[in-house]
Enzyme design. Structure first.
Site, PDB file in Angstrom:
ATOM      1  N   ASP A  83      -0.459  -1.769   0.793  1.00 41.10           N
ATOM      2  CA  ASP A  83      -1.469  -2.943   0.622  1.00 41.10           C
ATOM      3  C   ASP A  83      -1.883  -3.888   1.695  1.00 41.10           C
ATOM      4  O   ASP A  83      -0.779  -3.904   2.676  1.00 41.10           O
ATOM      5  CB  ASP A  83      -1.327  -3.660  -0.588  1.00 41.10           C
ATOM      6  CG  ASP A  83       0.129  -4.270  -0.668  1.00 41.10           C
ATOM      7  OD1 ASP A  83       1.045  -3.603  -0.329  1.00 41.10           O
ATOM      8  OD2 ASP A  83       0.306  -5.276  -1.309  1.00 41.10           O
ATOM      9  N   GLU A 141       2.785  -4.451  -2.646  1.00 42.90           N
ATOM     10  CA  GLU A 141       3.974  -5.243  -2.548  1.00 42.90           C
ATOM     11  C   GLU A 141       3.773  -6.734  -2.140  1.00 42.90           C
ATOM     12  O   GLU A 141       4.618  -7.646  -2.759  1.00 42.90           O
ATOM     13  CB  GLU A 141       4.524  -4.689  -1.191  1.00 42.90           C
ATOM     14  CG  GLU A 141       5.772  -5.442  -0.648  1.00 42.90           C
ATOM     15  CD  GLU A 141       5.794  -6.672   0.077  1.00 42.90           C
ATOM     16  OE1 GLU A 141       6.629  -7.481  -0.283  1.00 42.90           O
ATOM     17  OE2 GLU A 141       4.925  -7.154   0.724  1.00 42.90           O
TER      18      GLU A 141
END
Length: 396
Positions: A83, A141
């Site tokens: 991400d 994350e």
């Protein structure tokens, strides 16, 4: 006969430019936490082209398996997060983000492209090693509750169950070509704090008629630092920081309430729970003693990250074999947080740092900044070293 270092180095060189291209594609097309749909599709396409089986997990997550053809029951997991962050990248880069306001400013494009490079190397070598490699491409994350926790909940550490997991993270303050390791506790737990102090607003010239939430907030902020300085064991690093305070009054207006947001970090789960209770009790008690109320919310984040000694020391020794001792550094405690910590609480984990900086080229910006970048030569180190660690671990 074990796979030679030279063979992996040659393959890392062979797949280097491909890894650079993948990294640049991902960097140009970043997606926020739990929205990594195109990134996930890209990963699946690469794995499909390689003939590597995979399954989806935690919505956008991907888990792939490479089974060595020699007899062995060992299983090792390798993890990359994918991400990006809500940051607008500096202008002028040919490979800059095309999604305005979203940027791979924490190097997850490096982690993902690297694991794809590792997949290519290890898939090519599968006739020469035994055991199974589980490749984990993980979402979210950067955002609670952390994609790692969701992947674990969905069974990422089962069927087959790995005996260990290895992950890496970019480090711009380490030069490209070098890596860093630390056994034991490495990264902190991380909790988000939200506090609202409600009093009675009014004219600043008549404080006796009001209950001043700003003055009360100042008392609470000062008092809560005593939790760190006088309640925490000095051998356990502890951080309490407030990053946002809003008391929306004026020069002569005392507001009705003050809102605060902060972070609490430490390296001990028992102390973490104790500190939560102490902070809540202290803040509420001070506010009530001064005629106000206090709403104190603690959003529990990631646990502390611990590198299991045996697997970490083994990985460190493999890194010395692969890169030479001068290129393998000892890391200090790092009070930032990472959801890889969830894996470290479940199985034997090794989380190491990949040097991506280059002072001579002016590549030194910290992660989470709009000028963050990497020396792309680090990608050759990245795919080669992780591949070498994997085959050496399985071959032991």
């Amino acid at each position: 006969m074990p796979i030679s270092k030279q063979k992996i180095q040659e393959l890392a060189q062979s797949y280097f430019q491909d890894t650079v291209n993948n990294r640049r594609f991902l960097h140009q097309n970043p997606e926020l936490s739990f929205e990594e749909y195109n990134t996930s599709a890209f990963i699946k396409q690469v794995l499909t082209d390689l003939g590597i089986p995979f399954e989806s997990m935690a919505n956008t997550g991907v888990v792939a398996l490479i089974k060595g053809e020699l007899p062995s029951d060992k299983v090792l997991a390798l993890r990359a997060d994918m991400d990006a962050l809500p940051i607008t990248e500096v202008e002028g880069r040919s490979y800059g983000s095309k999604n305005i306001g979203v940027m791979h400013a924490c190097g997850h494009d490096v982690h993902t492209s690297s694991l794809l490079g590792v997949a290519k190397i290890l898939n090519e070598l599968k006739a020469e090693f035994g055991g199974t490699l589980k490749l984990i491409f993980q979402p979210g994350e950067e955002r609670l509750p952390g994609g790692a926790s969701l992947m674990i909940k969905d069974g990422v550490l089962q069927n087959p169950e790995p005996q260990g997991i290895v992950g890496q993270h970019v480090m711009p303050f380490i030069e490209s070509g070098k890596v860093g390791f630390r056994s034991g506790k490495y990264m902190a737990s991380c909790d988000e704090l939200f506090m609202t102090i409600r009093g009675k607003g009014g004219h600043g010239a008549m404080p006796h008629q009001n209950i001043d939430p700003i003055a009360i907030t100042a008392q609470i902020i000062s008092a809560l630092q005593q939790v760190v300085s006088r309640n925490a064991d000095p051998r356990t690093p502890t951080v309490l920081s407030w990053g946002k305070i809003i008391g929306n009054g004026a020069t002569n207006v005392i507001p009705e309430e003050v809102n605060l947001e902060g972070t609490f970090r430490t390296f001990d789960e028992n102390w973490r729970e104790d500190a939560h209770a102490r902070m809540h009790k202290m803040a509420v008690g001070i506010a009530e003693s001064m005629g106000a109320t206090c709403d104190f919310e603690i959003r529990k984040g990631y646990p502390f990250l611990i590198n299991e000694a045996k697997i970490t020391e083994a990985a460190r020794s493999y890194a010395v074999e692969y890169l030479g001792g001068d290129n393998v550094l000892e890391l200090d405690l790092w009070p930032a947080a990472e959801d890889f910590a969830y894996y470290s609480q479940e199985t034997n984990a090794c989380f190491y740092r990949l040097g991506t900086g280059n002072q001579a080229k002016g590549i030194s910006s910290a992660v989470h900044t709009n000028t963050f970048d990497i020396d792309e030569t680090a990608l050759q180190t990245s795919i080669g070293l992780m591949s070498y660690i994997a085959v050496r671990y399985l071959g032991e």
